[in-house]
Scaffold this motif. Sequence first.
Motif, PDB file in Angstrom:
ATOM      1  N   GLN A  14       0.842  -1.144  -0.039  1.00 48.70           N
ATOM      2  CA  GLN A  14      -0.146   0.026   0.008  1.00 48.70           C
ATOM      3  C   GLN A  14       0.855   1.241  -0.093  1.00 48.70           C
ATOM      4  O   GLN A  14       1.798   1.013   0.530  1.00 48.70           O
ATOM      5  N   ASP A  15       0.464   2.343  -0.535  1.00 46.67           N
ATOM      6  CA  ASP A  15       1.045   3.539  -0.331  1.00 46.67           C
ATOM      7  C   ASP A  15       1.445   4.031   1.107  1.00 46.67           C
ATOM      8  O   ASP A  15       0.669   3.766   1.908  1.00 46.67           O
ATOM      9  N   LEU A  16       2.467   4.785   1.267  1.00 47.23           N
ATOM     10  CA  LEU A  16       2.545   5.436   2.459  1.00 47.23           C
ATOM     11  C   LEU A  16       1.559   6.414   2.759  1.00 47.23           C
ATOM     12  O   LEU A  16       1.119   7.073   1.708  1.00 47.23           O
ATOM     13  N   GLU A  17       1.340   7.038   4.013  1.00 46.43           N
ATOM     14  CA  GLU A  17       0.175   7.821   4.369  1.00 46.43           C
ATOM     15  C   GLU A  17       1.063   8.744   5.107  1.00 46.43           C
ATOM     16  O   GLU A  17       1.657   8.693   6.157  1.00 46.43           O
ATOM     17  N   LEU A  18       0.554  10.233   4.687  1.00 44.34           N
ATOM     18  CA  LEU A  18       0.956  11.444   5.608  1.00 44.34           C
ATOM     19  C   LEU A  18      -0.154  11.512   6.574  1.00 44.34           C
ATOM     20  O   LEU A  18      -1.125  11.692   6.312  1.00 44.34           O
ATOM     21  N   THR A  19       0.450  11.819   7.864  1.00 46.27           N
ATOM     22  CA  THR A  19      -0.383  11.696   9.219  1.00 46.27           C
ATOM     23  C   THR A  19       0.314  12.892   9.894  1.00 46.27           C
ATOM     24  O   THR A  19       1.242  13.353  10.029  1.00 46.27           O
ATOM     25  N   GLU A  20      -0.686  13.018  11.046  1.00 47.13           N
ATOM     26  CA  GLU A  20      -0.287  14.090  12.173  1.00 47.13           C
ATOM     27  C   GLU A  20      -0.149  13.031  13.366  1.00 47.13           C
ATOM     28  O   GLU A  20      -1.131  12.158  13.655  1.00 47.13           O
TER      29      GLU A  20
END
Length: 344
Positions: A14-20
């Motif tokens: 799966q793609d990486l995800e940008l998160t807080e």
Amino acid sequence: MSTMRAVQVVGYHQDLELTEVAVPEPRGPFDVVVKIGGAGVCRTDLHILEGQWAEKSQVVLPYTIGHENAGWVHAVGSAVTNVAEGDKVIVHPLITCGLCRACRSGDDVHCETSDFPGIDTNGGYAEYLRTSARSVVRIDDSLEPADVAALADAGLTAYHAAAKAARRLTPRDRCVVIGAGGLGHIGIQVLKALTPAELIVVDRNADAIKLALEIGADHGIVADGGHVDAVLALTGGHGAEVVVDFVGEGGATSEGLRMLREAGDYHVVGYGENIDVPTIDVISSEINIVGNLVGSYNDLCELMVLAARGAVTLHTAKYALDDFQSAIDDLDAGRVRGRAILIP
Ligand SMILES: [Zn+2]
Ligand SMILES: [Zn+2]
């Protein structure tokens, strides 16, 4: 609680995800939190997303990826004395215990209880990274974190092998470097700085050979079928005293061993294929086959001295942290010249 942006592995394939996420704080007295100035994007990161490290690392998802980090000290634990807030640092890829036999002999890479940020715990594709006082190396004022971040892993691996290989080389010796790509082109610069031996570089790619000659190789040979004979011709028919193999697959090892002189050292850095050598040849020729894994804290300190002198330089392609997917895609497609670096 303050938060920061972090790029996380949320699942394999799966793609990486940008998160807080929460900004890390020192938990133990020797912890150091680094404000990331640059995080290298490495082929290992692609392998992580393919799930190749899942079983080995036992990492719990989601976690923040990125193991080639440099920046500025942001916060330190109560017992940290070797760095202070604001210091410019590069981060050794492992968090080591300092107490086991390997650590006490300076062999950090074989620490019995190490953590590996970006592999088995939170890494540096983020605004901040938690590591330890044992892992941070202060860098020269003239160096910028984003320019040297990739030296934390790729450069360190090349340095460790090249410096080990260099210990036996004299002015009348020859050293063959197989592969002048990402690691190899750093290895060539290190060998040039550390040894008086003649350097012969072999690569399939004519552009890589051109670069190798610009950065100090004495001879460049395009691997087009005649390269073993070409090396033998340059070495009086004997082969080289040392071969450093940054490829380790596609037939490189059998060709490389044919380029090696009797009693020579064969350094394996790149990997993929099996080495097939009759034991009778090992005893009769007395060759040494030597493994190389990343590098120690001291190796990283030494590499940073060469970097500060301008003796080792690295091409980089810089991307904003939020643009991580472009960096991953470019690396995967072979579009990155040098190393891709994420900048928060
Ligand atoms: Zn790496
Ligand atoms: Zn240890």
